[in-house]
Scaffold this motif. Structure first.
Motif, PDB file in Angstrom:
ATOM      1  N   HIS A 158      42.042  15.958 -36.435  1.00 39.71           N
ATOM      2  CA  HIS A 158      43.345  15.840 -37.295  1.00 39.71           C
ATOM      3  C   HIS A 158      43.730  14.416 -37.701  1.00 39.71           C
ATOM      4  O   HIS A 158      44.817  13.973 -37.525  1.00 39.71           O
ATOM      5  CB  HIS A 158      44.438  16.397 -36.336  1.00 39.71           C
ATOM      6  CG  HIS A 158      44.129  17.776 -35.948  1.00 39.71           C
ATOM      7  ND1 HIS A 158      44.033  19.006 -36.562  1.00 39.71           N
ATOM      8  CD2 HIS A 158      44.035  17.957 -34.583  1.00 39.71           C
ATOM      9  CE1 HIS A 158      43.542  19.666 -36.010  1.00 39.71           C
ATOM     10  NE2 HIS A 158      43.680  19.483 -34.522  1.00 39.71           N
ATOM     11  N   CYS A 168      44.249  15.772 -46.598  1.00 37.74           N
ATOM     12  CA  CYS A 168      44.067  16.711 -45.683  1.00 37.74           C
ATOM     13  C   CYS A 168      44.188  16.275 -44.451  1.00 37.74           C
ATOM     14  O   CYS A 168      43.868  15.076 -44.106  1.00 37.74           O
ATOM     15  CB  CYS A 168      42.568  17.160 -46.089  1.00 37.74           C
ATOM     16  SG  CYS A 168      42.450  17.684 -47.906  1.00 37.74           S
ATOM     17  N   SER A 169      44.188  17.220 -43.409  1.00 35.40           N
ATOM     18  CA  SER A 169      44.039  16.960 -42.027  1.00 35.40           C
ATOM     19  C   SER A 169      42.482  17.219 -41.760  1.00 35.40           C
ATOM     20  O   SER A 169      42.270  18.403 -41.739  1.00 35.40           O
ATOM     21  CB  SER A 169      44.846  17.770 -41.135  1.00 35.40           C
ATOM     22  OG  SER A 169      44.668  17.504 -39.774  1.00 35.40           O
ATOM     23  N   HIS A 185      41.903  20.727 -43.259  1.00 43.07           N
ATOM     24  CA  HIS A 185      42.842  21.819 -43.058  1.00 43.07           C
ATOM     25  C   HIS A 185      44.000  21.369 -43.979  1.00 43.07           C
ATOM     26  O   HIS A 185      44.250  19.826 -44.015  1.00 43.07           O
ATOM     27  CB  HIS A 185      43.278  21.874 -41.511  1.00 43.07           C
ATOM     28  CG  HIS A 185      42.126  22.147 -40.561  1.00 43.07           C
ATOM     29  ND1 HIS A 185      41.835  23.569 -40.463  1.00 43.07           N
ATOM     30  CD2 HIS A 185      41.413  21.401 -39.763  1.00 43.07           C
ATOM     31  CE1 HIS A 185      40.833  23.568 -39.453  1.00 43.07           C
ATOM     32  NE2 HIS A 185      40.621  22.174 -39.228  1.00 43.07           N
ATOM     33  N   GLU A 186      44.774  22.210 -44.076  1.00 42.92           N
ATOM     34  CA  GLU A 186      46.166  21.913 -44.748  1.00 42.92           C
ATOM     35  C   GLU A 186      46.269  20.662 -46.090  1.00 42.92           C
ATOM     36  O   GLU A 186      46.709  19.821 -45.784  1.00 42.92           O
ATOM     37  CB  GLU A 186      47.182  21.499 -43.619  1.00 42.92           C
ATOM     38  CG  GLU A 186      47.233  22.556 -42.464  1.00 42.92           C
ATOM     39  CD  GLU A 186      47.986  21.977 -41.396  1.00 42.92           C
ATOM     40  OE1 GLU A 186      48.349  20.776 -41.419  1.00 42.92           O
ATOM     41  OE2 GLU A 186      48.298  22.586 -40.562  1.00 42.92           O
ATOM     42  N   CYS A 187      45.435  21.108 -47.013  1.00 39.43           N
ATOM     43  CA  CYS A 187      45.055  20.075 -47.900  1.00 39.43           C
ATOM     44  C   CYS A 187      46.406  20.263 -49.009  1.00 39.43           C
ATOM     45  O   CYS A 187      46.620  21.296 -48.995  1.00 39.43           O
ATOM     46  CB  CYS A 187      43.938  20.308 -48.713  1.00 39.43           C
ATOM     47  SG  CYS A 187      42.270  19.920 -47.589  1.00 39.43           S
ATOM     48  N   LYS A 188      46.826  19.072 -49.343  1.00 41.57           N
ATOM     49  CA  LYS A 188      47.821  19.299 -50.341  1.00 41.57           C
ATOM     50  C   LYS A 188      47.645  18.085 -51.545  1.00 41.57           C
ATOM     51  O   LYS A 188      47.307  16.932 -51.414  1.00 41.57           O
ATOM     52  CB  LYS A 188      49.184  18.891 -49.477  1.00 41.57           C
ATOM     53  CG  LYS A 188      49.670  19.595 -48.377  1.00 41.57           C
ATOM     54  CD  LYS A 188      50.836  18.814 -47.801  1.00 41.57           C
ATOM     55  CE  LYS A 188      51.278  19.762 -46.686  1.00 41.57           C
ATOM     56  NZ  LYS A 188      52.455  19.136 -45.996  1.00 41.57           N
TER      57      LYS A 188
END
Length: 265
Positions: A158, A168-169, A185-188
């Motif tokens: 993470h 991203c994480s 994970h959790e890309c913005k």
């Protein structure tokens, strides 16, 4: 001259801890050539009614050379990349299975295509230097290629990273001495493109994303043998689950030749 400094990192990204092997990889005067494939496919969501994929693929020969190393920090390098003979392929029923791609003429054949540079620091792409006279579409392809070379040589969980997918994480897991698994994970995305939201959840949509890369190093961890990066994004409407779409992206970078030592004066 004529190169754009594309800042691939921002101040809130975490610096990767020092890795023992990161000073060995990309030693000055070394390099290699790779067979590159970048594929994008579109389809309906997985299910009984899913049809055949439609999409395209870009293939090229990618040449990589390590042209500089910081004498005070051997984990800081400058990499020169050259995308040679990029070619467009499209999905066709006439093409042999299972790939189903055939060569197609495109603007790629005549686009200005200059070498580009990566500022690489302990596995992190700090900057990308592109020719600002190039077409935006080709520059974006090169940004995606650059993201392949961002990886950690030690296990991490993470960690915040910024690349072509956004902020991203990212987690890294090593298998043996030279295989690295990278999961994002959790890309913005930081974008000014318009967004629309519906406050009634029943009219909303669910998006499931999966981003996994596999990096294979040489036995002495001095060079990259191959990189495979896969992304899948599935969108389903809340009110009707079978309505939606699926986007698949796959980039493969396979070593075909290790170059001999060279020097820059």
């Amino acid at each position: 001259e004529g190169y754009e400094n594309f800042d691939a990192k921002s101040s809130y990204c975490q610096m990767a801890p020092a890795a023992a092997g990161s000073s060995m990889i990309f030693e000055p005067g070394t390099g290699g050539e790779y067979d590159l494939e970048s594929t994008l496919l579109l389809n309906e969501p997985p299910g009984a009614t899913q049809g055949k994929d439609v999409g395209f693929q870009v293939s090229a020969r990618l040449r990589l050379e390590s042209v500089w190393e910081n004498p005070e920090n051997h984990k800081e390098k400058l990499l020169r990349l050259e995308l040679r003979s990029p070619q467009l392929h499209i999905k066709s029923r006439k093409a042999p299975a299972p790939e189903g791609f055939v060569v197609h003429t495109s603007k790629l054949d005549n686009m200005k295509n200059s070498p580009f540079l990566l500022h690489w620091l302990d596995g992190e792409i700090k900057n990308i230097y592109l020719d600002n006279a190039e077409e935006v579409s080709l520059s974006n392809l090169k940004r995606g290629i650059s993201s392949l070379f961002q990886f950690s040589l030690i296990d991490k969980a993470h960690q915040s990273e910024l690349d072509a997918s956004g902020l991203c994480s990212v987690s890294y897991k090593h298998f043996g001495a030279n295989k690295i698994m990278k999961i994002k994970h959790e890309c913005k995305q930081d974008t000014d493109l318009p967004h629309k939201f519906h406050y009634d959840k029943i009219w909303g949509a669910n998006i499931l994303s999966n981003r996994v890369s596999e990096i294979i190093l040489s036995e002495d961890s001095s060079t990259i043998k191959s990189i495979s990066s896969k992304e899948t994004h599935e969108l389903h409407l809340e009110v009707r689950e079978e309505a939606g779409g699926c986007v698949k992206g796959h980039q493969k970078n396979q070593s075909c030749r290790k170059t001999q030592q060279f020097s820059y004066n």
